[in-house]
Design a protein around this motif. Structure first.
Motif, short mmCIF file in Angstrom:
data_model
loop_
_atom_site.label_atom_id
_atom_site.label_comp_id
_atom_site.label_asym_id
_atom_site.label_seq_id
_atom_site.Cartn_x
_atom_site.Cartn_y
_atom_site.Cartn_z
N MET A 44 40.17 50.33 40.47
CA MET A 44 39.17 50.18 41.52
C MET A 44 39.31 48.79 42.14
SD MET A 44 35.74 49.64 39.15
CE MET A 44 34.65 49.54 40.57
N ASP A 45 38.66 48.60 43.28
CA ASP A 45 38.81 47.31 43.95
C ASP A 45 38.10 46.22 43.17
OD1 ASP A 45 36.15 46.40 45.44
OD2 ASP A 45 36.25 48.57 45.60
N ALA A 46 38.67 45.02 43.24
CA ALA A 46 38.21 43.90 42.42
C ALA A 46 36.80 43.45 42.80
CB ALA A 46 39.18 42.73 42.53
N GLU A 47 36.41 43.64 44.05
CA GLU A 47 35.05 43.22 44.44
C GLU A 47 34.01 44.00 43.65
OE1 GLU A 47 32.08 42.99 48.31
OE2 GLU A 47 34.24 43.06 48.62
N ASN A 48 34.11 45.32 43.64
CA ASN A 48 33.15 46.14 42.89
C ASN A 48 33.31 45.95 41.38
OD1 ASN A 48 31.60 47.52 44.93
ND2 ASN A 48 33.47 48.62 45.45
N PHE A 49 34.56 45.82 40.93
CA PHE A 49 34.81 45.65 39.51
C PHE A 49 34.17 44.36 38.98
CE2 PHE A 49 37.44 43.70 36.18
CZ PHE A 49 37.42 44.68 35.21
N LEU A 50 34.40 43.25 39.67
CA LEU A 50 33.96 41.96 39.15
C LEU A 50 32.45 41.79 39.18
CD1 LEU A 50 36.72 39.65 40.64
CD2 LEU A 50 36.37 40.25 38.25
N GLN A 51 31.79 42.44 40.12
CA GLN A 51 30.33 42.30 40.19
C GLN A 51 29.62 42.98 39.02
OE1 GLN A 51 28.58 42.15 44.43
NE2 GLN A 51 30.46 43.34 44.67
N GLU B 291 33.32 36.12 31.13
CA GLU B 291 34.67 35.96 30.59
C GLU B 291 35.66 36.94 31.22
OE1 GLU B 291 32.20 37.73 27.08
OE2 GLU B 291 31.89 36.36 28.78
N PHE B 292 35.20 38.16 31.57
CA PHE B 292 36.07 39.11 32.25
C PHE B 292 36.34 38.66 33.68
CE2 PHE B 292 37.38 43.06 30.24
CZ PHE B 292 36.79 42.94 28.99
N ILE B 293 35.35 38.07 34.33
CA ILE B 293 35.55 37.55 35.68
C ILE B 293 36.61 36.47 35.67
CG2 ILE B 293 34.45 36.33 37.60
CD1 ILE B 293 31.82 37.70 36.84
N VAL B 294 36.50 35.56 34.71
CA VAL B 294 37.45 34.45 34.60
C VAL B 294 38.87 34.96 34.40
CG1 VAL B 294 38.17 32.54 33.11
CG2 VAL B 294 35.77 32.74 33.81
N VAL C 176 55.88 31.64 53.17
CA VAL C 176 56.04 32.55 52.04
C VAL C 176 55.86 33.98 52.55
CG1 VAL C 176 55.20 30.88 50.32
CG2 VAL C 176 53.58 32.46 51.44
N PHE C 177 56.09 34.95 51.65
CA PHE C 177 55.76 36.34 51.95
C PHE C 177 54.27 36.51 51.73
CE2 PHE C 177 55.15 40.77 50.65
CZ PHE C 177 55.72 41.43 51.73
N SER C 178 53.53 36.75 52.80
CA SER C 178 52.06 36.73 52.79
C SER C 178 51.48 38.13 52.88
CB SER C 178 51.57 35.88 53.98
OG SER C 178 50.21 36.12 54.27
N HIS C 179 50.36 38.35 52.19
CA HIS C 179 49.65 39.63 52.25
C HIS C 179 48.99 39.80 53.61
CE1 HIS C 179 46.32 42.48 51.69
NE2 HIS C 179 46.95 42.94 50.61
N GLY C 180 48.28 38.78 54.08
CA GLY C 180 47.67 38.83 55.40
C GLY C 180 46.21 39.17 55.41
N ASP C 181 45.70 39.79 54.35
CA ASP C 181 44.27 40.10 54.25
C ASP C 181 43.89 40.10 52.78
OD1 ASP C 181 41.70 40.72 55.03
OD2 ASP C 181 42.07 42.86 55.27
N PHE C 182 44.17 38.99 52.12
CA PHE C 182 44.06 38.92 50.67
C PHE C 182 42.63 38.60 50.27
CE2 PHE C 182 45.00 37.23 46.37
CZ PHE C 182 45.66 38.34 45.87
N LYS C 183 41.86 39.64 49.97
CA LYS C 183 40.49 39.49 49.52
C LYS C 183 40.23 40.45 48.37
CE LYS C 183 39.01 42.49 53.34
NZ LYS C 183 38.19 42.56 54.56
N LEU C 184 39.10 40.27 47.71
CA LEU C 184 38.84 41.02 46.48
C LEU C 184 38.87 42.53 46.69
CD1 LEU C 184 36.00 38.76 45.03
CD2 LEU C 184 38.34 38.97 44.14
N SER C 185 38.35 43.00 47.80
CA SER C 185 38.31 44.45 48.03
C SER C 185 39.69 45.05 48.23
CB SER C 185 37.41 44.77 49.24
OG SER C 185 37.93 44.18 50.41
N ASN C 186 40.71 44.21 48.47
CA ASN C 186 42.07 44.71 48.64
C ASN C 186 42.94 44.52 47.41
OD1 ASN C 186 41.68 45.66 51.22
ND2 ASN C 186 42.33 43.76 52.21
N VAL C 187 42.34 44.05 46.32
CA VAL C 187 43.05 43.92 45.04
C VAL C 187 42.54 45.02 44.11
CG1 VAL C 187 43.48 42.45 43.04
CG2 VAL C 187 43.31 41.44 45.33
#
Length: 225
Positions: free
Chosen positions: A96-103, A108-111, A146-157
């Motif tokens: 799942m996306d990291a934004e929803n996961f991390l919230q 310690e899991f966030i870190v 560098v080789f860049s993602h371009g929209d690197f945010k939590l919801s896209n991880v």
């Protein structure tokens, strides 16, 4: 039966919510018979920029390029269907996306997850750019390319339990300064989790003790523009 009819007939479509401008569905195989070579058993993503066929083609072209250049941790393309509009299909990354996961996680899991996100971005940035045809670095502020993602945010991880499986929304990949992605994730971590967690992302990327703050501020302004 053409490709799109196969997906309509044999797969269950579930819409996915998000801040993407595209229409996105998760497809799971629902046929009674075992799938054949044209029917992947793994979950698929169907994605379409409904009002802009060229954008759908553009993202699919970038997925193909990453597949041909053996870049891991990104969606694997399956097919592009074009008729009235266009849909691209790719294998869904597990998790799942990291934004929803991390919230929903304890500190310690966030870190640990933010450290992994930093390492994953470092991996992307180490990809060979000599033959990359996607260039977004005409501006003079882009000096460390560098080789860049371009929209690197939590919801896209994408996170699967406690490890990163990759990232999505790859339409903006290309050659940029590394601080473009670093600034985008910095803004998102501050928004979602709080600035006290930034050091762990930086630690994973291995710049914890030497962030170029002047450059970070410059790219934050660029990302926000």
């Amino acid at each position: 039966m053409h490709t799109f009819e196969i997906y309509e007939e044999y797969y269950d479509w579930a819409p996915l919510e998000g801040d993407s401008e595209a229409r996105v569905h998760l497809l799971t195989y629902g046929g009674e018979d075992p799938p054949n070579m044209y029917q992947p058993q793994e979950p698929l993503i169907a994605k379409s920029y409904i009002d802009d066929v060229r954008r759908t083609r553009r993202e699919y072209k970038r997925l193909l390029w990453m597949e041909l250049n053996k870049i891991n941790g990104v969606p694997k393309p399956v097919t592009l269907y074009e008729e009235a509009g266009a849909y691209m299909f790719y294998l869904a990354l597990p998790g799942m996306d990291a934004e929803n996961f991390l919230q929903a996680q304890v500190p310690e899991f966030i870190v640990s997850t933010l450290k992994q996100i930093g390492r994953y971005l470092s991996y992307l940035h180490k990809q060979e750019i000599k033959e990359c045809p996607f260039v977004y670095s005409e501006d003079d502020v882009h000096t460390d390319l560098v080789f860049s993602h371009g929209d690197f945010k939590l919801s896209n991880v994408i996170v699967n339990e406690n490890y990163i499986t990759g990232s999505v929304d790859m339409i903006g990949i290309g050659i940029r300064d590394r601080y473009f992605d670093l600034a985008a994730m910095t803004l998102d971590i501050e928004r979602v989790l709080g600035g006290e967690y930034l050091e762990y992302f930086y630690e994973g990327y291995r710049i914890k003790d030497h962030v170029n703050q002047e450059k970070m501020d410059q790219f934050i302004q660029l990302v926000e523009a």
